[in-house]
Design a protein around this motif. Structure first.
Motif, mmCIF file in Angstrom:
data_model
loop_
_atom_site.group_PDB
_atom_site.id
_atom_site.type_symbol
_atom_site.label_atom_id
_atom_site.label_comp_id
_atom_site.label_asym_id
_atom_site.label_seq_id
_atom_site.Cartn_x
_atom_site.Cartn_y
_atom_site.Cartn_z
ATOM 1 N N LYS A 190 0.834 -1.196 0.000
ATOM 2 C CA LYS A 190 0.000 0.000 0.000
ATOM 3 C C LYS A 190 0.868 1.245 0.000
ATOM 4 O O LYS A 190 1.855 1.339 0.727
ATOM 5 N N ALA A 191 0.485 2.218 -0.799
ATOM 6 C CA ALA A 191 1.205 3.484 -0.873
ATOM 7 C C ALA A 191 0.917 4.321 0.369
ATOM 8 O O ALA A 191 -0.229 4.385 0.820
ATOM 9 N N PRO A 192 1.948 4.982 0.926
ATOM 10 C CA PRO A 192 1.728 5.777 2.138
ATOM 11 C C PRO A 192 1.020 7.113 1.886
ATOM 12 O O PRO A 192 0.441 7.681 2.808
ATOM 13 N N THR A 193 1.059 7.624 0.663
ATOM 14 C CA THR A 193 0.410 8.897 0.344
ATOM 15 C C THR A 193 -0.414 8.732 -0.928
ATOM 16 O O THR A 193 -0.266 7.753 -1.653
ATOM 17 N N GLU A 194 -1.262 9.737 -1.215
ATOM 18 C CA GLU A 194 -2.138 9.650 -2.394
ATOM 19 C C GLU A 194 -2.130 10.939 -3.210
ATOM 20 O O GLU A 194 -3.131 11.337 -3.785
ATOM 21 N N LYS A 195 -0.982 11.584 -3.301
ATOM 22 C CA LYS A 195 -0.874 12.831 -4.058
ATOM 23 C C LYS A 195 -1.064 12.613 -5.555
ATOM 24 O O LYS A 195 -1.458 13.528 -6.272
ATOM 25 N N ARG A 196 -0.785 11.415 -6.019
ATOM 26 C CA ARG A 196 -0.898 11.124 -7.451
ATOM 27 C C ARG A 196 -2.343 11.212 -7.938
ATOM 28 O O ARG A 196 -2.590 11.385 -9.129
ATOM 29 N N PHE A 197 -3.308 11.127 -7.028
ATOM 30 C CA PHE A 197 -4.715 11.168 -7.416
ATOM 31 C C PHE A 197 -5.156 12.553 -7.876
ATOM 32 O O PHE A 197 -6.144 12.684 -8.574
ATOM 33 N N TYR A 198 -4.446 13.592 -7.459
ATOM 34 C CA TYR A 198 -4.822 14.952 -7.873
ATOM 35 C C TYR A 198 -3.642 15.675 -8.521
ATOM 36 O O TYR A 198 -3.512 16.882 -8.431
ATOM 37 N N ASP A 199 -2.779 14.937 -9.194
ATOM 38 C CA ASP A 199 -1.604 15.478 -9.886
ATOM 39 C C ASP A 199 -0.623 16.154 -8.939
ATOM 40 O O ASP A 199 0.137 17.026 -9.346
ATOM 41 N N GLY A 200 -0.610 15.751 -7.680
ATOM 42 C CA GLY A 200 0.339 16.301 -6.714
ATOM 43 C C GLY A 200 1.677 15.595 -6.768
ATOM 44 O O GLY A 200 2.657 16.085 -6.212
ATOM 45 N N ALA A 201 1.748 14.460 -7.428
ATOM 46 C CA ALA A 201 2.992 13.708 -7.576
ATOM 47 C C ALA A 201 2.867 12.801 -8.795
ATOM 48 O O ALA A 201 1.770 12.398 -9.174
ATOM 49 N N ALA A 202 4.008 12.506 -9.373
ATOM 50 C CA ALA A 202 4.021 11.547 -10.479
ATOM 51 C C ALA A 202 3.724 10.152 -9.929
ATOM 52 O O ALA A 202 3.936 9.879 -8.752
ATOM 53 N N ILE A 203 3.250 9.277 -10.790
ATOM 54 C CA ILE A 203 2.945 7.906 -10.374
ATOM 55 C C ILE A 203 4.212 7.073 -10.494
ATOM 56 O O ILE A 203 4.796 6.967 -11.569
ATOM 57 N N GLY A 204 4.633 6.498 -9.374
ATOM 58 C CA GLY A 204 5.807 5.631 -9.353
ATOM 59 C C GLY A 204 5.397 4.172 -9.444
ATOM 60 O O GLY A 204 4.293 3.801 -9.052
ATOM 61 N N ASN A 205 6.296 3.357 -9.977
ATOM 62 C CA ASN A 205 6.013 1.940 -10.135
ATOM 63 C C ASN A 205 7.331 1.175 -10.127
ATOM 64 O O ASN A 205 8.293 1.595 -10.760
ATOM 65 N N LEU A 206 7.365 0.063 -9.414
ATOM 66 C CA LEU A 206 8.541 -0.807 -9.383
ATOM 67 C C LEU A 206 8.157 -2.133 -10.010
ATOM 68 O O LEU A 206 7.152 -2.744 -9.632
ATOM 69 N N LYS A 207 8.943 -2.562 -10.992
ATOM 70 C CA LYS A 207 8.686 -3.830 -11.676
ATOM 71 C C LYS A 207 9.958 -4.674 -11.611
ATOM 72 O O LYS A 207 11.046 -4.189 -11.905
#
Length: 141
Positions: free
Chosen positions: A89-106
């Motif tokens: 689970k992500a600790p923050t949700e800024k990406r939902f309102y363009d407050g942060a870029a979406i990060g992803n680890l693969k």
């Protein structure tokens, strides 16, 4: 004589297992990406090499990873249960309102791909935070 044979066999088996773990890392691909409307970053680490792309139309820059940094990456990677990274689970949700870029680890290992859910760039889940920070340090250099 039997005891000596048993000790030697144990040492050979132990050495074989530890070299197998390092052999797995040579074929493992760790990929971190972060993107939003105006931002794109992709970092790919494989076999002591890092490839960094800063921008959608930018050229990829490839560099060799120093032994000390590679050892840190391996140490942090070994702490992660790749089977469970999709449930983090992500600790923050800024990406939902363009407050942060979406990060992803693969992570691709043994022809299987393990991927996290999206999280805020700069705020990864604590279970993978150290590994992600080691990867993003390549962009800062």
């Amino acid at each position: 004589m039997k005891i000596l044979s048993l000790i030697l066999l144990t040492i050979f088996i132990g050495a074989g297992c530890s070299s197998q773990k390092k052999a797995d890392m040579t074929s493992t691909v760790i990929e971190y990406s972060a993107m939003s409307r105006g931002y794109y970053k992709k970092i790919v680490v494989q076999n002591q090499t890092v490839s960094v792309t800063n921008g959608r139309d930018a050229q990829t820059v490839e560099n060799k990873i120093e032994k000390a940094n590679w050892d840190k990456i391996i140490a942090e990677f070994e702490k992660i249960d790749v089977e469970k990274i999709s449930t983090l689970k992500a600790p923050t949700e800024k990406r939902f309102y363009d407050g942060a870029a979406i990060g992803n680890l693969k992570i691709t290992q043994n022809q299987k791909t393990y991927e996290t859910q999206g999280f805020d760039n700069g705020f990864p889940p604590k279970e993978i935070e150290k590994l992600v920070n080691l990867l993003t340090d390549f962009v800062k250099e």
